[in-house]
Design a protein around this motif. Sequence first.
Motif, PDB file in Angstrom:
ATOM      1  N   GLU A 193      -0.331  -2.349  -8.048  1.00 23.26           N
ATOM      2  CA  GLU A 193       0.859  -2.578  -7.216  1.00 23.26           C
ATOM      3  C   GLU A 193       0.960  -1.637  -6.016  1.00 23.26           C
ATOM      4  OE1 GLU A 193       0.797  -1.698 -10.377  1.00 23.26           O
ATOM      5  OE2 GLU A 193       2.416  -0.319 -10.927  1.00 23.26           O
ATOM      6  N   ASP A 194       0.466  -0.406  -6.138  1.00 29.45           N
ATOM      7  CA  ASP A 194       0.620   0.511  -4.998  1.00 29.45           C
ATOM      8  C   ASP A 194      -0.607   1.396  -4.756  1.00 29.45           C
ATOM      9  OD1 ASP A 194       0.788   2.217  -7.123  1.00 29.45           O
ATOM     10  OD2 ASP A 194       2.846   2.864  -6.758  1.00 29.45           O
ATOM     11  N   GLY A 195      -1.691   1.122  -5.467  1.00 30.84           N
ATOM     12  CA  GLY A 195      -2.926   1.856  -5.191  1.00 30.84           C
ATOM     13  C   GLY A 195      -2.963   3.296  -5.675  1.00 30.84           C
ATOM     14  N   VAL A 196      -1.881   3.750  -6.324  1.00 33.45           N
ATOM     15  CA  VAL A 196      -1.853   5.132  -6.809  1.00 33.45           C
ATOM     16  C   VAL A 196      -2.931   5.314  -7.882  1.00 33.45           C
ATOM     17  CG1 VAL A 196      -0.466   6.774  -8.164  1.00 33.45           C
ATOM     18  CG2 VAL A 196       0.538   5.592  -6.186  1.00 33.45           C
ATOM     19  N   ALA A 197      -3.599   6.464  -7.849  1.00 34.34           N
ATOM     20  CA  ALA A 197      -4.731   6.695  -8.745  1.00 34.34           C
ATOM     21  C   ALA A 197      -4.298   6.718 -10.212  1.00 34.34           C
ATOM     22  CB  ALA A 197      -5.419   8.005  -8.387  1.00 34.34           C
ATOM     23  N   VAL A 198      -5.227   6.284 -11.055  1.00 38.27           N
ATOM     24  CA  VAL A 198      -5.048   6.297 -12.503  1.00 38.27           C
ATOM     25  C   VAL A 198      -6.256   7.017 -13.080  1.00 38.27           C
ATOM     26  CG1 VAL A 198      -4.916   4.848 -14.562  1.00 38.27           C
ATOM     27  CG2 VAL A 198      -3.873   4.060 -12.422  1.00 38.27           C
ATOM     28  N   VAL A 199      -6.026   7.936 -14.020  1.00 37.77           N
ATOM     29  CA  VAL A 199      -7.140   8.627 -14.664  1.00 37.77           C
ATOM     30  C   VAL A 199      -7.590   7.806 -15.868  1.00 37.77           C
ATOM     31  CG1 VAL A 199      -7.902  10.740 -15.811  1.00 37.77           C
ATOM     32  CG2 VAL A 199      -6.261  10.871 -13.923  1.00 37.77           C
TER      33      VAL A 199
ATOM     34  N   THR B  84      -0.097   0.255   0.298  1.00 38.77           N
ATOM     35  CA  THR B  84      -1.348   0.756  -0.268  1.00 38.77           C
ATOM     36  C   THR B  84      -1.960  -0.187  -1.304  1.00 38.77           C
ATOM     37  OG1 THR B  84       0.138   2.209  -1.517  1.00 38.77           O
ATOM     38  CG2 THR B  84      -1.213   3.235   0.169  1.00 38.77           C
ATOM     39  N   GLY B  85      -1.122  -0.976  -1.998  1.00 42.31           N
ATOM     40  CA  GLY B  85      -1.654  -1.910  -2.988  1.00 42.31           C
ATOM     41  C   GLY B  85      -2.561  -2.962  -2.365  1.00 42.31           C
ATOM     42  N   GLU B  86      -2.378  -3.205  -1.058  1.00 39.47           N
ATOM     43  CA  GLU B  86      -3.173  -4.213  -0.357  1.00 39.47           C
ATOM     44  C   GLU B  86      -4.563  -3.682   0.018  1.00 39.47           C
ATOM     45  OE1 GLU B  86      -2.219  -7.351   0.463  1.00 39.47           O
ATOM     46  OE2 GLU B  86      -0.119  -7.246  -0.171  1.00 39.47           O
ATOM     47  N   PHE B  87      -4.749  -2.369  -0.052  1.00 38.24           N
ATOM     48  CA  PHE B  87      -5.989  -1.764   0.455  1.00 38.24           C
ATOM     49  C   PHE B  87      -6.718  -0.947  -0.607  1.00 38.24           C
ATOM     50  CE2 PHE B  87      -3.364  -2.549   4.191  1.00 38.24           C
ATOM     51  CZ  PHE B  87      -4.259  -3.177   5.036  1.00 38.24           C
ATOM     52  N   THR B  88      -6.474  -1.261  -1.880  1.00 34.37           N
ATOM     53  CA  THR B  88      -7.192  -0.529  -2.931  1.00 34.37           C
ATOM     54  C   THR B  88      -8.671  -0.900  -2.881  1.00 34.37           C
ATOM     55  OG1 THR B  88      -6.887  -2.262  -4.568  1.00 34.37           O
ATOM     56  CG2 THR B  88      -5.172  -0.569  -4.463  1.00 34.37           C
ATOM     57  N   VAL B  89      -9.496  -0.041  -3.482  1.00 36.09           N
ATOM     58  CA  VAL B  89     -10.934  -0.291  -3.547  1.00 36.09           C
ATOM     59  C   VAL B  89     -11.195  -1.662  -4.196  1.00 36.09           C
ATOM     60  CG1 VAL B  89     -13.106   0.522  -4.561  1.00 36.09           C
ATOM     61  CG2 VAL B  89     -11.473   2.176  -3.583  1.00 36.09           C
TER      62      VAL B  89
ATOM     63  N   GLN C  59      -4.022  10.197   5.844  1.00 33.05           N
ATOM     64  CA  GLN C  59      -5.407   9.716   5.947  1.00 33.05           C
ATOM     65  C   GLN C  59      -5.443   8.188   5.954  1.00 33.05           C
ATOM     66  OE1 GLN C  59      -8.428  10.009   2.757  1.00 33.05           O
ATOM     67  NE2 GLN C  59      -9.533  11.398   4.100  1.00 33.05           N
ATOM     68  N   CYS C  60      -6.371   7.650   6.720  1.00 29.28           N
ATOM     69  CA  CYS C  60      -6.456   6.215   7.007  1.00 29.28           C
ATOM     70  C   CYS C  60      -6.157   5.325   5.797  1.00 29.28           C
ATOM     71  CB  CYS C  60      -7.847   5.878   7.543  1.00 29.28           C
ATOM     72  SG  CYS C  60      -8.047   4.133   7.914  1.00 29.28           S
ATOM     73  N   LEU C  61      -5.171   4.464   5.974  1.00 29.76           N
ATOM     74  CA  LEU C  61      -4.758   3.516   4.934  1.00 29.76           C
ATOM     75  C   LEU C  61      -5.842   2.466   4.685  1.00 29.76           C
ATOM     76  CD1 LEU C  61      -2.422   2.033   3.263  1.00 29.76           C
ATOM     77  CD2 LEU C  61      -1.819   0.949   5.423  1.00 29.76           C
ATOM     78  N   GLY C  62      -6.543   2.066   5.742  1.00 27.13           N
ATOM     79  CA  GLY C  62      -7.487   0.955   5.639  1.00 27.13           C
ATOM     80  C   GLY C  62      -8.930   1.375   5.466  1.00 27.13           C
ATOM     81  N   GLN C  63      -9.167   2.620   5.047  1.00 25.54           N
ATOM     82  CA  GLN C  63     -10.540   3.132   5.019  1.00 25.54           C
ATOM     83  C   GLN C  63     -11.473   2.337   4.102  1.00 25.54           C
ATOM     84  OE1 GLN C  63     -10.987   7.045   2.805  1.00 25.54           O
ATOM     85  NE2 GLN C  63      -8.819   7.106   3.234  1.00 25.54           N
ATOM     86  N   SER C  64     -10.968   1.859   2.964  1.00 24.93           N
ATOM     87  CA  SER C  64     -11.848   1.116   2.045  1.00 24.93           C
ATOM     88  C   SER C  64     -12.270  -0.205   2.675  1.00 24.93           C
ATOM     89  CB  SER C  64     -11.147   0.861   0.710  1.00 24.93           C
ATOM     90  OG  SER C  64     -10.842   2.090   0.090  1.00 24.93           O
ATOM     91  N   LEU C  65     -11.350  -0.848   3.388  1.00 24.61           N
ATOM     92  CA  LEU C  65     -11.673  -2.085   4.081  1.00 24.61           C
ATOM     93  C   LEU C  65     -12.687  -1.825   5.200  1.00 24.61           C
ATOM     94  CD1 LEU C  65     -11.268  -5.093   4.610  1.00 24.61           C
ATOM     95  CD2 LEU C  65      -9.233  -4.532   5.957  1.00 24.61           C
ATOM     96  N   ALA C  66     -12.486  -0.742   5.948  1.00 20.53           N
ATOM     97  CA  ALA C  66     -13.427  -0.398   7.021  1.00 20.53           C
ATOM     98  C   ALA C  66     -14.821  -0.189   6.449  1.00 20.53           C
ATOM     99  CB  ALA C  66     -12.954   0.866   7.747  1.00 20.53           C
TER     100      ALA C  66
END
Lengths: 65, 408
Positions: A29-35, B111-116, B356-363
Motif C-alpha cells: 500500500e505505501d512501499g514502506v520496508a518490511v523485514v 510510494t506504493g505505486e513505485f515499489t520494486v 531521494q528520488c521517488l521513481g528510482q526503481s522505475l528509472a
Amino acid sequence: MRVELDEPKCVAAGQCVVVAPEVFDQRDEDGVAVVLEEHPAAELLDSVREAVAVCPAAAIRLAEL
Amino acid sequence: MSTATDQTQPNDGTELPDFPGTRSPRCPFDPPPVQAGWRRADGLTQVRLGNGHIAWAVTRYDDVKQLLGDPRLSADGHRYPQLMETQRHGQPQAFPRMDDPEHSRIRRTLTGEFTVKRVEAMRPHVRSLVNRFLEEMIAAGSPADLVRAYALPIPSLVISLLLGVPYDDHTFFQTRSATLMRKGTPQEERQAASGELFGYLLDLVKRKEREPGDDLISRLITERVVTGELTHHDVAMNSMVILHAGHETTANMIALGTLALLENPRQAARIRDTDDPKVVAGAVEELLRYLTIAQDMLVRVATEDIIVGDHLVREGEMLVSGLPSANRDVVFETADALDFDRDARGHVAFGHGVHQCLGQSLARVELQEALPALLRRLPDLRLAVPLEEVRFRHDMVVYGVHELPVAW
C-alpha cells in the motif's frame, strides 16, 4: 545479529529490496520496508550491511545481539 | 574550527564563482572542473547560483550524504521562497519542496505505486515499448535523432500510462516541461508554463473523478481524495511532479548513457554481450554514478547554525548539493573512469535523505531495458556527427543532450 527497521523513518525508496531481497520487502500500500528475516543467515549479512549503507533515510540498523 | 567564522564574511556575491560552473568541452561527461577543485580544497565553497542567490556548494560525497540526511536542512519552499525557481500562484506546494512530516504524508500516498515489485511487474510492458520505438526508428531509416525517436518517447509514454495522462497530449506537456527545466527561462514564462500544466492536470483530475480508470490519478481520487487525505489540487500537483520528473530525467539518462557507451566501446560490449541481468543492473548503477544528470537542482536552507568540517553554515543560508561532483569523489576508486567492474551502489545520483528520488526503481527498469536492447539490435550504432557537434544540455537543470544524431 538482528535487523532493526525504524518504520516511521522509511521513505520507501526500495534500495534495501534491491541489495538484499532475501531480507527486505515493501508493503504494497505505501512501499514502506518490511523485514522478512529479522535474524539473517551469516551469508546474507554483507548485503544487509550494504542495505544499511544505502538506505537514504538511515532507517535500518544491524544490531549485535 | 578556528577558521569557521572566517568563512561567512558578508559578501554581495559579485566576487563569488558561479555554480555549477562550466564543463570542459573535451570531457563532456565530467562535472565542471572547478567543482573538483572545490572538492579537493575546501569541501564547502560559497558560490552564486544562476538565479543570483548565494549558497554553499557541497561537493564532497560524505558532506552531501550527511547534509541531505540532516533534518536541520529545509526544502520547504513556502517557508523559504528562495528555494523556488518558479513563483506559483493558486497551486499547492509540491512535495519535493516540503519538509517532514507533511512531505512524508504526501509522499506516502505515492510510494506504493513505485515499489520494486510494482515496477518489476511493469518490466514486460517497458520491454515491449522499447522494442516498438526501436523498430519504428529503424523503419524510418538511418540516421536518426535518438532523443526524439527513442530516449524521450519511452519514459514519456511509460509515465503517461502510469498516471493516466493521454499520451496524445505529449507535445503539450513536453514543451511546458522543457520550459520549466531551462535555467534561463524568465519568471513570467515559467509561471505561464507551470499554470498551463497545472490547469491541464486539474481538468484531467476532474475528468477522472467522473470516469476513473486503472491509473495512478484515478487511484489517488478513489483512495485518497474521498478519505480527505488529499485535495483535487494536491492530486494535480503530485501528478505534475511525477509527469515532469518522470520523463525528462530518464530520457536524458538513456540518451547520454548511449553516448557514453558509444565513447567507451569496451564497456558497451560488456552490456551487449551478457544475458545476466545482474551485469546489466550493475552497469546501469555505474552509468547513473558516472553521468549524474541532476546537475543543478538540490537546494536547501539551514534552519539553524550548522558546522560542516571547518565551516559554519548560518541559519537562513542556502546550500546546493553538487551530486555530479560527489559521485566523482575519492570514495570511488578512479572515479573519473566509466568502469562496469565497479560496485557503484551507494552513489547519490538519485539524491539522498527523505527526498531521494521517488521513481528510482522505475528509472532503473527503463534503463536496464532501453540500453542493452539498443546495443544488441544495432551493433553498428555510431554517432552520426563529430562529438564536438553534439549539443549538450548546459542550459538545463537536468544534463544530457538536446539531440543525439546516430547512424547504423
